[in-house]
Scaffold this motif. Structure first.
Motif, PDB file in Angstrom:
ATOM      1  N   ASP A 228     -82.460 -14.362 -60.981  1.00 51.21           N
ATOM      2  CA  ASP A 228     -82.806 -12.963 -61.224  1.00 51.21           C
ATOM      3  C   ASP A 228     -84.059 -12.609 -60.435  1.00 51.21           C
ATOM      4  OD1 ASP A 228     -83.317 -10.470 -62.194  1.00 51.21           O
ATOM      5  OD2 ASP A 228     -83.040 -10.995 -64.295  1.00 51.21           O
ATOM      6  N   GLU A 229     -84.026 -11.526 -59.706  1.00 54.62           N
ATOM      7  CA  GLU A 229     -85.181 -11.122 -58.913  1.00 54.62           C
ATOM      8  C   GLU A 229     -86.364 -10.727 -59.776  1.00 54.62           C
ATOM      9  OE1 GLU A 229     -83.935  -8.069 -56.306  1.00 54.62           O
ATOM     10  OE2 GLU A 229     -82.812  -9.394 -54.975  1.00 54.62           O
ATOM     11  N   ARG A 230     -86.139 -10.461 -61.079  1.00 59.37           N
ATOM     12  CA  ARG A 230     -87.260 -10.072 -61.944  1.00 59.37           C
ATOM     13  C   ARG A 230     -88.274 -11.188 -62.064  1.00 59.37           C
ATOM     14  NH1 ARG A 230     -85.788  -8.469 -67.641  1.00 59.37           N
ATOM     15  NH2 ARG A 230     -84.427 -10.267 -67.416  1.00 59.37           N
ATOM     16  N   VAL A 231     -87.831 -12.465 -61.936  1.00 56.74           N
ATOM     17  CA  VAL A 231     -88.772 -13.559 -62.088  1.00 56.74           C
ATOM     18  C   VAL A 231     -89.806 -13.567 -60.974  1.00 56.74           C
ATOM     19  CG1 VAL A 231     -87.121 -15.007 -63.290  1.00 56.74           C
ATOM     20  CG2 VAL A 231     -87.281 -15.171 -60.830  1.00 56.74           C
ATOM     21  N   GLY A 232     -89.565 -12.850 -59.913  1.00 58.54           N
ATOM     22  CA  GLY A 232     -90.559 -12.756 -58.853  1.00 58.54           C
ATOM     23  C   GLY A 232     -91.165 -11.385 -58.720  1.00 58.54           C
ATOM     24  N   LEU A 233     -90.899 -10.518 -59.686  1.00 59.64           N
ATOM     25  CA  LEU A 233     -91.357  -9.137 -59.576  1.00 59.64           C
ATOM     26  C   LEU A 233     -92.403  -8.773 -60.619  1.00 59.64           C
ATOM     27  CD1 LEU A 233     -87.971  -7.344 -58.833  1.00 59.64           C
ATOM     28  CD2 LEU A 233     -89.874  -7.648 -57.261  1.00 59.64           C
ATOM     29  N   LEU A 234     -93.033  -9.769 -61.233  1.00 58.99           N
ATOM     30  CA  LEU A 234     -94.021  -9.462 -62.261  1.00 58.99           C
ATOM     31  C   LEU A 234     -95.214  -8.710 -61.659  1.00 58.99           C
ATOM     32  CD1 LEU A 234     -94.003 -12.731 -64.378  1.00 58.99           C
ATOM     33  CD2 LEU A 234     -92.812 -10.587 -64.796  1.00 58.99           C
ATOM     34  N   ASN A 235     -95.527  -9.002 -60.420  1.00 59.02           N
ATOM     35  CA  ASN A 235     -96.614  -8.299 -59.735  1.00 59.02           C
ATOM     36  C   ASN A 235     -96.073  -7.535 -58.531  1.00 59.02           C
ATOM     37  OD1 ASN A 235     -98.528  -9.144 -61.501  1.00 59.02           O
ATOM     38  ND2 ASN A 235     -99.230 -10.874 -60.271  1.00 59.02           N
ATOM     39  N   GLU A 236     -94.833  -7.072 -58.661  1.00 61.57           N
ATOM     40  CA  GLU A 236     -94.197  -6.290 -57.604  1.00 61.57           C
ATOM     41  C   GLU A 236     -94.109  -7.059 -56.294  1.00 61.57           C
ATOM     42  OE1 GLU A 236     -92.802  -3.509 -58.344  1.00 61.57           O
ATOM     43  OE2 GLU A 236     -93.599  -3.515 -60.370  1.00 61.57           O
ATOM     44  N   ALA A 237     -93.966  -8.393 -56.378  1.00 61.71           N
ATOM     45  CA  ALA A 237     -93.825  -9.203 -55.174  1.00 61.71           C
ATOM     46  C   ALA A 237     -92.485  -9.919 -55.222  1.00 61.71           C
ATOM     47  CB  ALA A 237     -94.956 -10.228 -55.074  1.00 61.71           C
ATOM     48  N   LEU A 238     -91.715  -9.801 -54.171  1.00 62.52           N
ATOM     49  CA  LEU A 238     -90.375 -10.373 -54.146  1.00 62.52           C
ATOM     50  C   LEU A 238     -90.440 -11.831 -53.710  1.00 62.52           C
ATOM     51  CD1 LEU A 238     -87.316 -10.032 -54.368  1.00 62.52           C
ATOM     52  CD2 LEU A 238     -87.318  -9.296 -51.968  1.00 62.52           C
ATOM     53  N   TYR A 239     -89.757 -12.699 -54.450  1.00 60.92           N
ATOM     54  CA  TYR A 239     -89.694 -14.102 -54.116  1.00 60.92           C
ATOM     55  C   TYR A 239     -88.240 -14.528 -53.984  1.00 60.92           C
ATOM     56  CZ  TYR A 239     -94.640 -14.632 -55.187  1.00 60.92           C
ATOM     57  OH  TYR A 239     -96.004 -14.527 -55.176  1.00 60.92           O
ATOM     58  N   THR A 240     -87.940 -15.257 -52.941  1.00 57.97           N
ATOM     59  CA  THR A 240     -86.619 -15.832 -52.755  1.00 57.97           C
ATOM     60  C   THR A 240     -86.738 -17.328 -52.985  1.00 57.97           C
ATOM     61  OG1 THR A 240     -86.070 -14.156 -51.112  1.00 57.97           O
ATOM     62  CG2 THR A 240     -84.692 -16.115 -51.188  1.00 57.97           C
ATOM     63  N   TYR A 241     -86.007 -17.834 -53.951  1.00 54.61           N
ATOM     64  CA  TYR A 241     -86.189 -19.218 -54.367  1.00 54.61           C
ATOM     65  C   TYR A 241     -85.272 -20.131 -53.581  1.00 54.61           C
ATOM     66  CZ  TYR A 241     -88.855 -17.037 -58.016  1.00 54.61           C
ATOM     67  OH  TYR A 241     -89.789 -16.298 -58.689  1.00 54.61           O
ATOM     68  N   THR A 242     -85.858 -20.855 -52.643  1.00 56.36           N
ATOM     69  CA  THR A 242     -85.117 -21.802 -51.824  1.00 56.36           C
ATOM     70  C   THR A 242     -84.782 -23.032 -52.655  1.00 56.36           C
ATOM     71  OG1 THR A 242     -87.146 -22.889 -51.078  1.00 56.36           O
ATOM     72  CG2 THR A 242     -86.368 -21.001 -49.791  1.00 56.36           C
ATOM     73  N   PRO A 243     -83.821 -23.861 -52.192  1.00 57.78           N
ATOM     74  CA  PRO A 243     -83.526 -25.105 -52.918  1.00 57.78           C
ATOM     75  C   PRO A 243     -84.749 -25.990 -53.098  1.00 57.78           C
ATOM     76  CG  PRO A 243     -81.793 -24.629 -51.339  1.00 57.78           C
ATOM     77  CD  PRO A 243     -82.872 -23.622 -51.091  1.00 57.78           C
ATOM     78  N   SER A 244     -85.616 -26.059 -52.108  1.00 55.71           N
ATOM     79  CA  SER A 244     -86.834 -26.874 -52.228  1.00 55.71           C
ATOM     80  C   SER A 244     -87.734 -26.348 -53.331  1.00 55.71           C
ATOM     81  CB  SER A 244     -87.584 -26.895 -50.892  1.00 55.71           C
ATOM     82  OG  SER A 244     -86.796 -27.482 -49.880  1.00 55.71           O
ATOM     83  N   ALA A 245     -87.863 -25.017 -53.422  1.00 54.45           N
ATOM     84  CA  ALA A 245     -88.695 -24.427 -54.468  1.00 54.45           C
ATOM     85  C   ALA A 245     -88.099 -24.679 -55.845  1.00 54.45           C
ATOM     86  CB  ALA A 245     -88.847 -22.928 -54.232  1.00 54.45           C
ATOM     87  N   ARG A 246     -86.781 -24.649 -55.951  1.00 59.16           N
ATOM     88  CA  ARG A 246     -86.138 -24.916 -57.237  1.00 59.16           C
ATOM     89  C   ARG A 246     -86.359 -26.360 -57.676  1.00 59.16           C
ATOM     90  NH1 ARG A 246     -80.259 -21.843 -56.752  1.00 59.16           N
ATOM     91  NH2 ARG A 246     -81.082 -19.791 -56.184  1.00 59.16           N
ATOM     92  N   MET A 247     -86.198 -27.292 -56.737  1.00 52.11           N
ATOM     93  CA  MET A 247     -86.421 -28.704 -57.066  1.00 52.11           C
ATOM     94  C   MET A 247     -87.879 -28.944 -57.436  1.00 52.11           C
ATOM     95  SD  MET A 247     -83.446 -29.984 -56.817  1.00 52.11           S
ATOM     96  CE  MET A 247     -81.860 -29.823 -55.986  1.00 52.11           C
ATOM     97  N   ALA A 248     -88.796 -28.289 -56.737  1.00 55.29           N
ATOM     98  CA  ALA A 248     -90.216 -28.438 -57.062  1.00 55.29           C
ATOM     99  C   ALA A 248     -90.514 -27.905 -58.452  1.00 55.29           C
ATOM    100  CB  ALA A 248     -91.060 -27.708 -56.016  1.00 55.29           C
TER     101      ALA A 248
END
Length: 288
Positions: free
Chosen positions: A237-257
């Protein structure tokens, strides 16, 4: 030294082989998560399965640390775990000690109610209505109060307190020691293995809080880490990166981290409780 027969040697060989293969099957997914978290995102997309990245990088961890949603959810989980575990241990130990004293009036009725809740629960809807009527929705108290006591832990700790010598308590009372002081200065120090064991149990439960948070917390700024991970790993969900109005795309590396970081606190704390945990596993096993 006794010479092993051929049958014993074959059994030992196959037993060790099986254990090594079984351990490898367990460790391989964990190893893959660790390696992928330090690998560039393109390795996961272009190489498929790998055990050695093209080069090592901390980009995924830096990415998470600059994600306000992840940082906030991590802080929420720490706060929920620390306060929740304190409430759990305080209420459990006090209730167990009171129920271990035979002179307490109404002890049998309370013991029955505790045992009854192990077999039957109030259900999700009645529990939600009670929490809502107490105006606890969207507060951390909705996570702490309904789960303040685990009935099984109370019963086991009660058995431990009941196994303590009666003469110890009686001599303390004769010397003028009150119940509260005796509980804090004498009983609790003797119960360190039990407290350490149940502290670990409660910490794991509070740290892994998910379902209750989904039900009772509507404000995403109060989400614990497990809810954030679910949005990140499953729904994305894009909301998890929109708490401060900043868009985050979660790469596989970021998910594993994120998975690795979420498991790290418990792995760090466990060694400090291990010596008490091994003793505490036998708490209440002799006298029921």
């Amino acid at each position: 030294m006794k010479q092993l027969s051929m049958g014993d040697r074959l059994f030992t060989f196959f037993a060790y082989t099986f254990l090594v293969l079984f351990t490898a099957l367990i460790l391989l997914p964990l190893l893959y998560i660790i390696i992928t978290s330090f690998a560039p995102a393109k390795d996961y997309l272009t190489r498929g399965f790998f055990l050695i990245p093209s080069h090592w990088t901390l980009d995924a961890y830096q990415y998470l640390l600059h994600n306000p949603g992840f940082v906030q959810s991590f802080k929420n989980s720490i706060f929920i775990t620390v306060i929740g575990t304190f409430i759990n241990i305080t209420v459990t130990s006090m209730m167990a000690y009171g129920l271990s004293e035979s002179w307490i009036k109404g002890r049998s009725a309370v013991n029955f109610m505790i045992l009854f809740t192990m077999l039957f629960s109030g259900g999700l809807v009645p529990t939600y209505l009670v929490v809502d009527s107490l105006h606890l929705i969207d507060t951390f108290w909705a996570l702490w109060l309904p789960a303040a006591v685990a009935p099984f832990n109370v019963i086991v700790m009660r058995s431990f307190f009941a196994s303590l010598p009666y003469e110890l308590k009686e001599s303390s009372r004769i010397d003028g020691c009150g119940e509260w002081r005796m509980f804090a200065k004498i009983i609790l120090p003797l119960a360190k293995p039990a407290i350490a064991t149940f502290t670990l149990f409660y910490m794991v439960g509070n740290w892994n809080t998910y379902f209750s948070a989904v039900i009772y917390l509507n404000d995403d700024s109060k989400w614990p880490l497990q809810v954030f991970l679910r949005q990140m790993l499953v729904i994305n969900d894009e909301r998890v990166g929109l708490l401060n109005e900043a868009l985050y795309t979660y790469t596989p590396s970021a998910r594993m981290a994120a998975i690795l970081v979420s498991a790290l606190p418990l792995l760090v704390i466990y060694p400090f409780l291990q010596k008490h945990f091994n003793k505490g596993m036998l708490v209440g096993s002799v006298k029921g």
